[in-house]
Scaffold this motif. Structure first.
Motif, mmCIF file in Angstrom:
data_model
loop_
_atom_site.group_PDB
_atom_site.id
_atom_site.type_symbol
_atom_site.label_atom_id
_atom_site.label_comp_id
_atom_site.label_asym_id
_atom_site.label_seq_id
_atom_site.Cartn_x
_atom_site.Cartn_y
_atom_site.Cartn_z
ATOM 1 N N ASP A 31 0.853 -1.187 0.000
ATOM 2 C CA ASP A 31 0.000 0.000 0.000
ATOM 3 C C ASP A 31 0.887 1.235 0.000
ATOM 4 O O ASP A 31 1.715 1.426 0.902
ATOM 5 C CB ASP A 31 -0.907 -0.028 1.232
ATOM 6 C CG ASP A 31 -1.982 1.044 1.183
ATOM 7 O OD1 ASP A 31 -1.666 2.191 0.822
ATOM 8 O OD2 ASP A 31 -3.127 0.719 1.533
ATOM 9 N N TRP A 39 -1.164 -7.374 -0.931
ATOM 10 C CA TRP A 39 -1.518 -8.420 -1.886
ATOM 11 C C TRP A 39 -0.264 -9.189 -2.307
ATOM 12 O O TRP A 39 0.837 -8.659 -2.278
ATOM 13 C CB TRP A 39 -2.187 -7.842 -3.148
ATOM 14 C CG TRP A 39 -3.406 -7.036 -2.871
ATOM 15 C CD1 TRP A 39 -3.496 -5.684 -2.809
ATOM 16 C CD2 TRP A 39 -4.707 -7.534 -2.595
ATOM 17 N NE1 TRP A 39 -4.763 -5.292 -2.513
ATOM 18 C CE2 TRP A 39 -5.542 -6.414 -2.381
ATOM 19 C CE3 TRP A 39 -5.262 -8.805 -2.504
ATOM 20 C CZ2 TRP A 39 -6.888 -6.534 -2.076
ATOM 21 C CZ3 TRP A 39 -6.609 -8.933 -2.221
ATOM 22 C CH2 TRP A 39 -7.411 -7.808 -2.007
ATOM 23 N N ILE A 88 -2.340 -2.442 -9.794
ATOM 24 C CA ILE A 88 -3.681 -2.648 -9.251
ATOM 25 C C ILE A 88 -4.368 -1.292 -9.122
ATOM 26 O O ILE A 88 -3.926 -0.443 -8.340
ATOM 27 C CB ILE A 88 -3.634 -3.342 -7.875
ATOM 28 C CG1 ILE A 88 -2.810 -4.621 -7.948
ATOM 29 C CG2 ILE A 88 -5.038 -3.647 -7.388
ATOM 30 C CD1 ILE A 88 -2.625 -5.298 -6.603
ATOM 31 N N GLU A 93 -8.978 -3.082 -6.937
ATOM 32 C CA GLU A 93 -8.777 -3.473 -5.546
ATOM 33 C C GLU A 93 -10.103 -3.591 -4.813
ATOM 34 O O GLU A 93 -10.290 -4.496 -3.989
ATOM 35 C CB GLU A 93 -7.872 -2.465 -4.842
ATOM 36 C CG GLU A 93 -7.478 -2.935 -3.443
ATOM 37 C CD GLU A 93 -6.478 -2.010 -2.784
ATOM 38 O OE1 GLU A 93 -5.553 -2.522 -2.153
ATOM 39 O OE2 GLU A 93 -6.646 -0.790 -2.902
ATOM 40 N N ARG A 130 0.168 -0.429 -5.773
ATOM 41 C CA ARG A 130 -1.174 -0.227 -6.312
ATOM 42 C C ARG A 130 -1.416 1.256 -6.518
ATOM 43 O O ARG A 130 -0.916 2.099 -5.764
ATOM 44 C CB ARG A 130 -2.239 -0.822 -5.379
ATOM 45 C CG ARG A 130 -2.289 -0.216 -3.994
ATOM 46 C CD ARG A 130 -3.346 -0.926 -3.148
ATOM 47 N NE ARG A 130 -3.382 -0.409 -1.789
ATOM 48 C CZ ARG A 130 -4.148 0.601 -1.417
ATOM 49 N NH1 ARG A 130 -4.897 1.198 -2.298
ATOM 50 N NH2 ARG A 130 -4.145 1.002 -0.157
#
Length: 258
Positions: A31, A39, A88, A93, A130
């Motif tokens: 993140d 992930w 992502i 997400e 992401r």
């Protein structure tokens, strides 16, 4: 622990919560805002793209080079895959959170602490990132009632024959004979000799007599026929809906905007 310990996840064998093998870990996604691993991309061998699995609740056995995930293998098979480019998006997400039933507020995997994000050309290849700022939308979901019908037995109907006694009256036409006296005056006495003395005559009388007999005869055939009658039934249940609240938005100004 150090970044090298997080990097040791690359190549580890991932298993689901029941101990079934999923595949090899190929990449970790962090993140950008919190620095928490979120992930993992796992090569399952079923598709050309890697499958994304949540790291929340995962257990890493470094000595066995295994990663036990808090998901089911069947969920991984049907999960959305990475878009082209290996990034992502926020929308993707959100779909992943919904698919795996993961609370976005508790999606970070802090076993190895928060990572230091250093965007640029020296960014480690084992870490993906992401895209958190490109899509300001969110998915609002709600439950809907799905109703179907199933035929089930609700009762039985049967025919039963039994005997009852009843009075039956029939009018039958009959005849009988009766006697009446006819008197005819004698006007020509020629050849008629009076015979004085006692004398009698008789006639036989007849009458119809009614004789009753009973005979069983078929009069009708009775069967059970089932009719399907259309009707309507009303069903109700409680459903949940997500609501969206806003903060920092001037609703009056937005409504008055030309």
């Amino acid at each position: 622990m150090s970044k090298a310990t997080l990097d040791s996840l690359i190549g580890a064998t991932a298993y689901d919560e029941r101990g079934e093998k999923i595949g090899k870990v190929k990449q970790i996604y962090i993140d950008n805002n919190t620095g928490s691993p979120t992930w993992a991309a796992v090569s399952t061998g079923l598709f050309s793209q890697d499958s994304l699995v949540p790291l929340a609740g995962a257990e890493h056995q470094a000595d066995e080079d295994t990663l036990r995930l808090h998901v089911d293998k069947e969920q991984v098979k049907s999960a959305p895959h990475l878009d082209d480019g290996g990034r992502i998006s926020s929308q993707s997400e959100q779909e992943l959170f919904h698919h795996y039933h993961v609370d976005p507020r508790a999606a970070g995997w802090n076993t190895y602490g928060r990572q230091q994000i250093r965007p640029g050309g020296d960014e480690p290849m084992t870490h993906g990132h992401r895209d958190t700022g490109s899509d300001p939308s969110m998915v609002r979901s709600e439950e809907q009632l799905r109703v179907d019908t199933e035929s089930e037995e609700v009762g039985r109907a049967r025919l039963r024959k039994y005997v009852v006694n009843e009075e039956q009256t029939i009018t039958v036409p009959t005849t009988h004979e009766e006697v009446h006296v006819e008197r005819e005056p004698i006007t020509d006495r020629t050849g008629t000799r009076p015979d004085m003395g006692d004398e009698e005559r008789e006639v036989t009388l007849h009458a119809d007599q009614v004789h009753v007999q009973k005979e069983a005869v078929p009069v009708e055939r009775v069967r059970l026929e089932v009719d399907e009658v259309p009707e309507e039934q009303t069903v109700s249940d409680t459903v949940r809906k997500e609501r969206v609240d806003t903060e920092g938005i001037d609703d009056d100004r937005r409504r008055n905007r030309p």
